[in-house]
Design a protein around this motif. Structure first.
Motif, PDB file in Angstrom:
ATOM      1  N   LEU A  72      54.955  23.867  26.490  1.00  0.00           N
ATOM      2  CA  LEU A  72      54.377  24.111  27.802  1.00  0.00           C
ATOM      3  C   LEU A  72      53.878  25.548  27.980  1.00  0.00           C
ATOM      4  O   LEU A  72      53.186  25.836  28.942  1.00  0.00           O
ATOM      5  CB  LEU A  72      55.386  23.774  28.903  1.00  0.00           C
ATOM      6  N   ASP A  73      54.240  26.421  27.051  1.00  0.00           N
ATOM      7  CA  ASP A  73      53.765  27.802  27.151  1.00  0.00           C
ATOM      8  C   ASP A  73      53.670  28.425  25.762  1.00  0.00           C
ATOM      9  O   ASP A  73      53.910  27.763  24.747  1.00  0.00           O
ATOM     10  CB  ASP A  73      54.650  28.638  28.079  1.00  0.00           C
ATOM     11  N   ALA A  74      53.335  29.682  25.700  1.00  0.00           N
ATOM     12  CA  ALA A  74      53.072  30.379  24.434  1.00  0.00           C
ATOM     13  C   ALA A  74      54.316  30.583  23.577  1.00  0.00           C
ATOM     14  O   ALA A  74      54.199  30.944  22.403  1.00  0.00           O
ATOM     15  CB  ALA A  74      52.415  31.731  24.721  1.00  0.00           C
ATOM     16  N   ARG A  75      55.487  30.347  24.108  1.00  0.00           N
ATOM     17  CA  ARG A  75      56.704  30.530  23.308  1.00  0.00           C
ATOM     18  C   ARG A  75      56.829  29.484  22.201  1.00  0.00           C
ATOM     19  O   ARG A  75      57.571  29.682  21.251  1.00  0.00           O
ATOM     20  CB  ARG A  75      57.944  30.472  24.205  1.00  0.00           C
ATOM     21  N   ARG A  76      56.138  28.353  22.338  1.00  0.00           N
ATOM     22  CA  ARG A  76      56.139  27.273  21.343  1.00  0.00           C
ATOM     23  C   ARG A  76      57.548  26.797  21.004  1.00  0.00           C
ATOM     24  O   ARG A  76      57.908  26.670  19.843  1.00  0.00           O
ATOM     25  CB  ARG A  76      55.375  27.671  20.087  1.00  0.00           C
ATOM     26  N   ILE A  77      58.330  26.513  22.036  1.00  0.00           N
ATOM     27  CA  ILE A  77      59.704  26.078  21.799  1.00  0.00           C
ATOM     28  C   ILE A  77      59.849  24.553  21.805  1.00  0.00           C
ATOM     29  O   ILE A  77      60.950  24.045  21.680  1.00  0.00           O
ATOM     30  CB  ILE A  77      60.683  26.718  22.803  1.00  0.00           C
TER      31      ILE A  77
END
Length: 142
Positions: free
Chosen positions: A30-35
């Motif tokens: 859902l965001d740039a952290r790519r978790i």
């Protein structure tokens, strides 16, 4: 359950068979952290609609199970295929996939199997051969 919009991504993908139907399991960020906070699961077998996955969950789960418990069952089966590989057909570190509009989304109250949400719908995965997604014989129909 929340009605889902379509989604396209590229991430880790597991292709597995359950009760004769071939499913895909991918992660979405859902965001740039790519978790990989979203699990994406859907049938790949032609002619099988995503509702079949929820039928399986209802058939195999407790009769009084709510949507969150059913979603946990779905995610457990996908995670089992990823980790154990007993019913795994293929696994890719990075592969393109699409989830068609019209599926469902369940948000967990707390993280479950390292995922915050489960999105289900009709799915396609890039580069799979027809024999990889065709329905399999099963002794245990659901």
């Amino acid at each position: 359950m929340v009605s889902g919009a379509g989604l396209t991504g590229s991430s880790r993908v597991t292709v597995f068979v359950m009760f004769g139907v071939v499913f895909g399991y991918a992660t979405h960020h859902l965001d740039a952290r790519r978790i990989g906070d979203v699990a994406v699961v859907g049938p790949l077998t032609p002619g099988v609609d995503w509702g079949r996955l929820w039928q399986m969950a209802r058939h195999c789960g407790r009769p009084t199970a709510g949507e969150t418990e059913l979603a946990r069952w779905v995610l457990t089966q996908a995670t089992r295929a990823f980790v154990c590989g007993s019913e795994r057909i293929a696994q890719f570190h990075e592969r393109g996939w699409t989830l068609a509009p019209g599926g469902t989304c369940v948000r967990f109250d707390s993280t479950y199997a390292n995922r915050d949400q489960l999105w289900t719908g009709n799915m396609t995965i890039d580069g799979l051969a027809p024999d990889q997604i065709s329905e399999r014989h099963t002794l245990y129909p659901a």
